[in-house]
Design an enzyme around this catalytic site. Structure first.
Site, mmCIF file in Angstrom:
data_model
loop_
_atom_site.group_PDB
_atom_site.id
_atom_site.type_symbol
_atom_site.label_atom_id
_atom_site.label_comp_id
_atom_site.label_asym_id
_atom_site.label_seq_id
_atom_site.Cartn_x
_atom_site.Cartn_y
_atom_site.Cartn_z
ATOM 1 N N CYS A 167 0.407 -2.151 15.452
ATOM 2 C CA CYS A 167 0.513 -1.610 14.087
ATOM 3 C C CYS A 167 -0.010 -2.829 13.278
ATOM 4 O O CYS A 167 0.267 -4.147 13.504
ATOM 5 C CB CYS A 167 1.852 -1.582 13.548
ATOM 6 S SG CYS A 167 2.202 -1.246 11.959
ATOM 7 N N GLU A 193 0.944 -1.183 -0.134
ATOM 8 C CA GLU A 193 0.067 0.127 -0.120
ATOM 9 C C GLU A 193 0.940 1.331 0.033
ATOM 10 O O GLU A 193 1.721 1.281 0.488
ATOM 11 C CB GLU A 193 -0.727 -0.107 1.213
ATOM 12 C CG GLU A 193 -1.828 -1.220 1.278
ATOM 13 C CD GLU A 193 -2.846 -1.185 2.398
ATOM 14 O OE1 GLU A 193 -3.010 -0.111 2.871
ATOM 15 O OE2 GLU A 193 -3.415 -2.427 2.725
ATOM 16 N N LEU A 212 9.864 6.127 18.951
ATOM 17 C CA LEU A 212 10.326 5.840 20.167
ATOM 18 C C LEU A 212 9.134 5.048 20.990
ATOM 19 O O LEU A 212 9.172 3.988 21.596
ATOM 20 C CB LEU A 212 10.549 7.110 20.990
ATOM 21 C CG LEU A 212 11.460 7.015 22.284
ATOM 22 C CD1 LEU A 212 12.540 6.196 22.274
ATOM 23 C CD2 LEU A 212 11.667 8.520 22.784
ATOM 24 N N HIS A 213 8.117 5.882 21.338
ATOM 25 C CA HIS A 213 6.729 5.242 21.944
ATOM 26 C C HIS A 213 6.871 5.096 23.439
ATOM 27 O O HIS A 213 5.687 4.944 23.937
ATOM 28 C CB HIS A 213 6.239 3.995 21.210
ATOM 29 C CG HIS A 213 6.125 4.087 19.641
ATOM 30 N ND1 HIS A 213 5.512 5.223 19.307
ATOM 31 C CD2 HIS A 213 6.431 3.317 18.836
ATOM 32 C CE1 HIS A 213 5.812 5.102 17.695
ATOM 33 N NE2 HIS A 213 6.092 3.937 17.667
ATOM 34 N N CYS A 259 5.954 -6.888 7.591
ATOM 35 C CA CYS A 259 7.131 -6.173 8.525
ATOM 36 C C CYS A 259 7.629 -7.431 9.665
ATOM 37 O O CYS A 259 6.532 -8.001 9.981
ATOM 38 C CB CYS A 259 6.581 -4.979 9.128
ATOM 39 S SG CYS A 259 7.827 -4.081 10.187
ATOM 40 N N CYS A 272 3.420 8.962 0.976
ATOM 41 C CA CYS A 272 3.947 7.787 2.175
ATOM 42 C C CYS A 272 4.034 6.370 1.356
ATOM 43 O O CYS A 272 3.135 5.894 0.843
ATOM 44 C CB CYS A 272 2.840 7.509 3.126
ATOM 45 S SG CYS A 272 3.086 6.354 4.305
ATOM 46 N N SER A 329 11.232 6.988 8.472
ATOM 47 C CA SER A 329 10.635 6.688 9.867
ATOM 48 C C SER A 329 11.333 5.049 10.204
ATOM 49 O O SER A 329 11.221 4.281 9.289
ATOM 50 C CB SER A 329 9.276 6.591 9.827
ATOM 51 O OG SER A 329 8.820 6.258 11.171
ATOM 52 N N CYS A 331 -1.488 5.946 9.446
ATOM 53 C CA CYS A 331 -0.402 5.280 10.095
ATOM 54 C C CYS A 331 -0.758 4.109 10.854
ATOM 55 O O CYS A 331 -1.796 3.991 11.493
ATOM 56 C CB CYS A 331 0.222 6.236 11.222
ATOM 57 S SG CYS A 331 1.202 7.611 10.384
ATOM 58 N N CYS A 369 5.357 -4.602 16.179
ATOM 59 C CA CYS A 369 4.974 -3.579 17.048
ATOM 60 C C CYS A 369 3.450 -4.005 17.442
ATOM 61 O O CYS A 369 2.619 -4.192 16.629
ATOM 62 C CB CYS A 369 5.220 -2.053 16.695
ATOM 63 S SG CYS A 369 6.798 -1.801 16.295
HETATM 64 N N1 SAH Z 1 8.764 0.719 10.714
HETATM 65 C C1 SAH Z 1 8.761 2.131 10.642
HETATM 66 C C2 SAH Z 1 7.862 2.767 9.535
HETATM 67 C C3 SAH Z 1 6.472 2.393 9.431
HETATM 68 S S1 SAH Z 1 5.241 3.052 10.609
HETATM 69 C C4 SAH Z 1 8.699 2.556 11.923
HETATM 70 O O1 SAH Z 1 8.368 1.860 12.936
HETATM 71 O O2 SAH Z 1 8.856 4.176 12.296
HETATM 72 C C5 SAH Z 1 5.216 4.627 10.836
HETATM 73 C C6 SAH Z 1 4.592 5.404 12.104
HETATM 74 O O3 SAH Z 1 3.512 4.985 12.291
HETATM 75 C C7 SAH Z 1 5.694 4.814 13.109
HETATM 76 O O4 SAH Z 1 5.980 5.894 14.073
HETATM 77 C C8 SAH Z 1 4.600 3.966 13.637
HETATM 78 O O5 SAH Z 1 4.823 3.495 15.144
HETATM 79 C C9 SAH Z 1 3.405 4.471 13.642
HETATM 80 N N2 SAH Z 1 2.081 3.503 13.767
HETATM 81 C C10 SAH Z 1 2.068 2.398 13.763
HETATM 82 N N3 SAH Z 1 0.800 1.795 13.812
HETATM 83 C C11 SAH Z 1 0.171 2.929 14.239
HETATM 84 C C12 SAH Z 1 -1.264 2.899 14.673
HETATM 85 N N4 SAH Z 1 -2.014 1.944 14.651
HETATM 86 N N5 SAH Z 1 -1.790 4.172 14.738
HETATM 87 C C13 SAH Z 1 -1.020 5.439 14.518
HETATM 88 N N6 SAH Z 1 0.277 5.254 14.514
HETATM 89 C C14 SAH Z 1 0.824 4.015 14.074
#
Ligand code: SAH
Length: 344
Positions: free
Chosen positions: A114, A86, A215-216, A107, A100, A189, A335, A111
């Protein structure tokens, strides 16, 4: 491993000068040129042979989703082997477009919040498949007679870019060489894979693009829980890395951003905000981008209602903070919602 278009070309025409390929690659990013035969700067024989042997575009539109406000478009693109990815086009604050792009099919990072992670990793994208996502949107805008340009690219689609390092670097340079989109307008990112972050410090070929680090949480135990790829001693290593990065590559323009997704009851308390502020202030000139959680059909996860409060605490501690505007949630294009299927 699959050869790129350039490698296949070199094999087919070993005696052609290097600048010939540059000329061809430039044509890829000119939306008025729509196939090999249109590249009038090269001979008719060469054009005919390329038409026979090389794909003009390595991604084919399978489905297009348009948000109700027509400010966000999501495309499901089919790859030559049938895999799907996508990519998203969205209107930005300047009234121009941001694209984007994905870097992998699926992946491996898994996480907790995600959607892409739930698919697992299927494969890396080739540099052509990464670069061609931008070309797809160039053609799309031309076909729709939309005149505002693409001003920004974010590598925030499916996949972990640094886990596909070489192909990502090749694609980034294609864009930098052949489009008017500058390095300050391209953001990669990453979840923060330390070996690759360290490689960037030494890599003369790493392009001068911006980096965003997901970071989160600034609490090691909690981060490991929501971002399972977190390595041992991650926060200390990240802080040291940031200092090094800013020393070697840093400039006001090439700053780093920390991304922080706000999950209700997980990482959104006042104490979490203070822990984050402490970490940022200790680390350096890092902007924080708070990300409202976008739904991925998991009842255990909810958007935090406290984004403003969280941002206030950070700001009062001296941290430059922005809250991301979420786009395209009605077409699952926001995202973390990209999953390479066609649910909507
Ligand atoms: N793997 C990379 C890039 C992909 S995600 C990374 O981890 O940065 C891009 C951004 O979207 C990241 O900051 C990710 O944490 C965030 N993201 C992932 N799932 C999400 C969700 N359900 N809601 C909002 N942001 C999310």
């Amino acid at each position: 491993m699959e050869l790129t278009r350039q490698q296949q070309y070199k094999k087919m025409f070993p005696d052609q000068p290097v600048w010939r390929w540059e000329q061809i690659e430039r044509a890829f990013f000119n939306p008025q040129i729509t196939n090999w035969l249109d590249i009038t700067t090269i001979s008719a024989d060469l054009r005919a042979s390329l038409t026979q042997n090389l794909p003009w575009l390595t991604v084919t539109p399978d489905k297009l989703f348009t948000s109700r406000d027509q400010q966000t478009y999501k495309a499901l693109l089919a790859l030559i082997d049938g895999e799907k990815i996508e990519t998203v086009l969205m209107k930005n604050k300047r009234g121009q477009w941001s694209v984007c792009v994905s870097s992998q099919v699926g992946c491996a990072m898994n996480c907790s919040f995600c959607a892409t992670g739930r698919m697992g990793l299927r494969r890396n994208l080739t540099s052509d498949e990464i670069a061609d996502q931008l070309r797809y949107w160039f053609y799309f805008l031309r076909d729709k007679k939309i005149t505002e340009r693409v001003s920004n690219i974010v590598m925030m689609g499916m996949g972990e870019p640094l886990a596909n390092y070489d192909n990502v670097v090749t694609a980034l340079w294609q864009w930098l060489h052949h489009t008017d989109i500058g390095a300050n307008h391209i953001t990669v990112s990453t979840v923060g894979l330390m070996p690759f972050l360290k490689k960037i410090l030494e890599d003369k070929d790493w392009p001068p693009v911006r980096l965003a680090i997901s970071l989160h949480s600034a609490n090691e135990t909690l981060r490991k829980k929501i971002v399972p790829s977190t390595g041992a001693n991650f926060l200390a290593e990240l802080a040291a890395w940031v200092k090094e990065y800013l020393k070697i590559k840093g400039s006001n323009k090439r700053h780093i951003t920390f991304e922080y997704i706000l999950l209700r009851g997980v990482n959104d308390s006042a104490r979490d905000a203070k822990t984050l502020a402490d970490f940022v202030m200790k680390t350096g000139r890092i902007k924080v981008n708070l990300i409202p959680f976008n739904d991925i059909n998991d009842a255990r996860l909810e958007r935090s209602p406290g984004a403003d409060e969280f941002a206030k605490i950070l700001t009062s501690c001296g941290v430059t903070t922005t809250v991301r505007q979420s786009a395209g949630a009605d077409i699952m294009a926001a995202c973390g919602q990209l999953a390479g299927d066609d649910r909507n």
